[in-house]
Write a protein that holds these residues in place. Structure first.
Motif, PDB file in Angstrom:
ATOM      1  N   ARG A 171      45.237  41.035  23.399  1.00  0.00           N
ATOM      2  CA  ARG A 171      43.902  41.485  23.004  1.00  0.00           C
ATOM      3  C   ARG A 171      43.568  42.853  23.585  1.00  0.00           C
ATOM      4  O   ARG A 171      44.049  43.237  24.656  1.00  0.00           O
ATOM      5  N   LEU A 172      42.741  43.548  22.855  1.00  0.00           N
ATOM      6  CA  LEU A 172      42.248  44.836  23.311  1.00  0.00           C
ATOM      7  C   LEU A 172      40.848  45.003  22.748  1.00  0.00           C
ATOM      8  O   LEU A 172      40.425  44.234  21.879  1.00  0.00           O
ATOM      9  N   THR A 173      40.134  45.985  23.274  1.00  0.00           N
ATOM     10  CA  THR A 173      38.775  46.196  22.803  1.00  0.00           C
ATOM     11  C   THR A 173      38.761  47.375  21.846  1.00  0.00           C
ATOM     12  O   THR A 173      39.215  48.462  22.188  1.00  0.00           O
ATOM     13  N   SER A 177      49.723  47.035  32.760  1.00  0.00           N
ATOM     14  CA  SER A 177      50.400  47.078  34.055  1.00  0.00           C
ATOM     15  C   SER A 177      50.385  45.746  34.794  1.00  0.00           C
ATOM     16  O   SER A 177      50.845  45.658  35.921  1.00  0.00           O
ATOM     17  N   VAL A 178      49.866  44.705  34.149  1.00  0.00           N
ATOM     18  CA  VAL A 178      49.615  43.464  34.891  1.00  0.00           C
ATOM     19  C   VAL A 178      50.880  42.847  35.505  1.00  0.00           C
ATOM     20  O   VAL A 178      50.841  42.275  36.581  1.00  0.00           O
ATOM     21  N   ALA A 226      45.192  49.675  31.739  1.00  0.00           N
ATOM     22  CA  ALA A 226      45.124  48.742  32.872  1.00  0.00           C
ATOM     23  C   ALA A 226      45.869  47.455  32.535  1.00  0.00           C
ATOM     24  O   ALA A 226      46.679  46.961  33.327  1.00  0.00           O
ATOM     25  N   ARG A 227      45.597  46.912  31.337  1.00  0.00           N
ATOM     26  CA  ARG A 227      46.213  45.634  30.968  1.00  0.00           C
ATOM     27  C   ARG A 227      47.737  45.724  30.879  1.00  0.00           C
ATOM     28  O   ARG A 227      48.444  44.755  31.139  1.00  0.00           O
ATOM     29  N   GLU A 285      41.146  50.474  29.285  1.00  0.00           N
ATOM     30  CA  GLU A 285      41.370  49.041  29.458  1.00  0.00           C
ATOM     31  C   GLU A 285      42.807  48.679  29.055  1.00  0.00           C
ATOM     32  O   GLU A 285      43.490  47.917  29.750  1.00  0.00           O
ATOM     33  N   THR A 326      36.603  42.367  20.701  1.00  0.00           N
ATOM     34  CA  THR A 326      37.959  41.939  21.059  1.00  0.00           C
ATOM     35  C   THR A 326      38.799  41.811  19.794  1.00  0.00           C
ATOM     36  O   THR A 326      38.407  41.147  18.839  1.00  0.00           O
TER      37      THR A 326
END
Lengths: 290, 462
Positions: free
Chosen positions: A236-238, A268-269, A265-266, A262, A243
């Motif tokens: 998912r992404l915004t 790299s989890v 960032a996601r 976002e 979403t």
């Protein structure tokens, strides 16, 4: 009986393998059902072995008659490392697709395709489709350095204008793809759409640039995925405050609406896990060689 | 004389402290003596109220009589007449609201442990007999089944038994649907699912994995180009729902589907797994259904120090099976009831660090008949956690609907079917399970698969 290809011995067999640069490899895979339906912009998910992870890779090309699908991948982790150790005649364990929505090429007369690094592998079939339907295609491709350049001749063959950029000036001009795109736009080139495919920060800055000029822009997203069929929601992404799921709503989205920070960032989890797994895989192969 | 003990024979199970740290099965199953003793509690009622509570109509008293006399293989045969997946159903059916809720023994005590007996019979059969069912001669008709979850497997099994040439198309790399990606190993060992699928294959059912109907091939192509005369759509539940509160895309927020898929299908719980999962210290699971319980108990087994269920209503309204809630409590899962998250908070690198929640109180009953939760003003508090799992349901998968012209869906995206047949708006196309109802249970999906199989047989026998 229908023409649906049955699972046979040569299912998902590697028909061709070519090193495009020291870390990027092209493979043609025997997958008639996927080849029959694939279109630019879509992706596949593969596993190398029965315990392997599922990784999404964008369709780089396809040959419906030969029943083959081309993938291009950069060795970045354990799975791509394993994949790169397979050769012609070997088979993948799983290969499913085509997933996601194809690129919408309809009604566009002039486009700029902006690719960066291994993202150029995905940008190429998109540029090709536009070119073949008679769209004026300007391609801007960027690489860190000459050694990493892929698909140069292929791009040249499907672009009315082809601008080469590299970080160190060893290939084409020194600079960023955004520098080249800005120059094209400021020199008076008009585009119905800009399509950008590459690292997230690059796509973010391409979108910021085109927003300045009000040019509709599509970015191809490649988030972490598991099933790829609209079940897990990991991708998912915004987009525009809502979403969205890259696997069924994408992977291409309106670049001016994507929340890139976002997405960055996601992405790299699992970095520490991936690094560790990659090192383990490398060690394993090193031992085999010794 | 029947056994008049008002209580069921308890299910032997792994100690809560021990099992909360492993993925081995929680319930260990009856011994032969326990099974016979439990079967003795059945009064063999003439009107068989229990059967009316079974979505697939198993001849319950008949199989229990065979358990009493120790004819376990015969008991298995009776169950198999109605159910394709006895070892699965004996484990995951909500018997307390189905067969067992109608049991006469339940009036003054506990009902007969029908589910436990079903499990015993199926496990005993699987342990003793390596024999797989025989292939039924073909009747020359081809049927496609989309999805290899409970509804698809049931539909495929029933049709194969009648001689249909059935091909099951599965999107993932392993057959089983929610039985393999959703329900954890500790509730349903994957070996059992694999065995049930092997049995279907032995009957002649062809299972094509890695085939996404709607993408790799369309329903229309299956019928027009590949000669399938009827299609059953059992594609299951779809995209996970989120609460639409701030912070849901922070690192460390999972949908239950993603979390469970990583753990179950991709085996992220095993050391050295190629698929990663974050091992969190403090996990908050939002939701109160079986999926929430599965996610919470999986998180605990992955080594979390503290796992809470965050649910906006009270214990009474929890939709999960009573047994699952009880197991979760025994294992030390905390229940933060009447609590509703308002925002997920992240640290400077974008990982979850906590969740702000409001306390709720119950107001008037709403449309669903449940008392609706109302926010308590000024009750906001911080729940510290480094992982949040959203288990608040799913919305239907759009892939088949968007690629099948003329397939009618309802406002919520569920496929519209005739209740008694499972027939969709298209001739020869049937559907059932979560793709129709939205998230429900394994046995309801099986019931729908069974109904559709019967209707498909009638349609193709005309």
């Amino acid at each position: 009986m229908g023409s649906f290809p049955r699972k046979g011995q040569n299912m998902y067999q590697i028909l061709e393998k070519r090193e495009l640069n020291p870390t990027v490899t092209l493979m043609k895979i025997h997958a008639p059902a996927v080849a029959k339906k694939a279109n630019p912009g879509q992706f596949i998910i593969l596993r190398t072995d029965a315990d392997g992870e599922r990784i999404p890779l964008t369709v780089a090309d396809y040959d419906r008659a030969a029943g083959s699908v081309t993938i291009i991948f950069q060795v970045v982790g354990a799975t791509t490392e394993k994949l790169n150790h397979l050769g012609v005649g070997d088979s993948l364990h799983d290969f499913v697709g085509p997933l996601g929505r194809p690129t919408n090429t309809e009604g566009k007369r002039r486009v700029a395709v902006v690719g960066g690094g291994v993202g150029c592998a995905i940008a190429y079939p998109v540029a090709k489709k536009f070119f073949e339907q008679g769209t004026e295609v300007h391609t801007v491709a960027g690489f860190r350095t000459r050694e990493l350049v892929i698909l140069e001749q292929e791009f040249a063959a499907v672009s009315h204008k082809f601008v080469r950029m590299s970080d160190d000036g060893s290939w084409g001009e020194k600079g960023l793809v955004t520098d080249a795109l800005r120059r094209l736009i400021e020199s008076g080139e008009q585009y119905d759409e800009v399509i950008t495919i590459g690292p997230l920060p690059m796509m973010k800055f391409v979108c910021l640039l085109t927003r300045e000029f009000g040019i509709p822009t599509v970015a191809s997203m490649n988030p972490i995925m598991i099933d790829g069929t609209g079940m897990c929601g990991g991708c998912r992404l915004t987009v525009g405050g809502k979403t969205k799921f890259a696997c069924v709503d994408g992977p291409e989205f309106d670049g001016h609406q994507i929340d890139f920070d976002e997405a960055i960032a996601r992405s790299s989890v699992y970095k520490p896990f991936e690094r560790h797994a990659y090192e383990e895989a490398c060690n394993l192969f090193r031992k085999e060689v010794e | 004389m029947p056994n008049m003990n008002p209580k069921k024979n308890p299910m032997p199970s792994q100690d809560a402290q021990v099992r909360s740290r492993n993925f081995g099965e929680v319930a260990l199953g009856y011994t032969e003596a326990m099974a016979i003793d439990e079967a003795e509690r059945c009064l063999n009622c003439k009107n068989m109220p229990c059967v009316s509570g079974c979505p697939v109509g198993i001849a319950i008293p008949s199989f229990i009589q065979k358990v009493k006399t120790g004819e376990f293989e015969e008991a298995y045969r009776i169950i198999s007449e109605s159910s394709s997946l006895p070892a699965v159903c004996g484990r995951v059916c909500p018997q307390e609201t189905q067969c067992e809720s109608k049991c006469v023994r339940g009036i003054k005590g506990e009902p007969v442990g029908i589910g436990r007996l079903e499990r015993y019979v199926a496990d005993r059969h699987n342990a003793e007999s390596q024999k797989l069912p025989a292939r039924v001669p073909s009747n020359g008709h081809k049927v496609a089944v989309i999805g290899s979850g409970p509804s698809g497997l049931t539909c495929a099994g029933d049709l194969a038994r009648k001689g249909y040439e059935v091909t099951v198309f599965e999107a993932l790399h392993t057959a089983g649907g929610v039985l393999v990606y959703g329900i954890p190993e500790f509730r349903l060992p994957k070996e059992i699912v694999a065995r049930e699928i092997d049995a279907l294959r032995a009957m002649g059912v062809d299972i094509e994995v890695n085939t996404v109907v709607g993408k790799t091939v369309s329903v229309e192509e299956l019928m027009r180009e590949q000669g399938f005369e009827a299609v059953f759509i059992g594609s299951g539940a779809g995209l996970p729902r989120f609460m639409n509160i701030p912070g849901e895309n922070l690192k460390g927020v999972y949908s239950a589907n993603e979390f469970l898929t990583r753990v179950n299908l991709m085996k992220a719980y095993l050391p050295g797994s190629a698929t990663p999962i974050r091992h969190a210290r403090r996990v908050a699971v939002v939701g109160g259904g079986n999926v929430a319980m599965d996610a919470a108990r999986s998180a605990l087994r992955l080594g979390a120090e503290e796992v809470s269920i965050v649910y906006r209503r009270s214990l009474e309204e929890l939709p999960a099976r009573h047994e699952e809630v009880e197991h979760a409590m025994e294992e030390g899962i905390q229940f933060r009831l009447l609590t509703n998250p308002t925002e997920i908070l992240g640290d400077e690198s974008g990982f979850v660090r906590g969740m702000t929640c409001l306390r709720m109180e119950l107001g008037e009953p709403d449309a669903s008949g449940r008392r609706s939760p109302v926010e308590v003003p000024g009750s906001e508090f911080l729940l510290e956690c480094d992982c949040v799992i959203m288990a608040i349901g799913t919305s239907p998968n759009p892939l088949i609907k968007s690629t099948t012209e003329g397939l009618e869906v309802n406002r919520r995206g569920g496929i519209v079917v005739e209740e008694n047949t499972g027939k969709t708006s298209l001739d020869g196309v049937y559907a059932g399970g979560d793709a129709v109802t939205g998230a429900a249970t394994v046995i309801l999906a099986m019931g729908a698969g069974k109904t559709a199989a019967k209707a498909i047989d009638e349609y193709l026998s005309k």
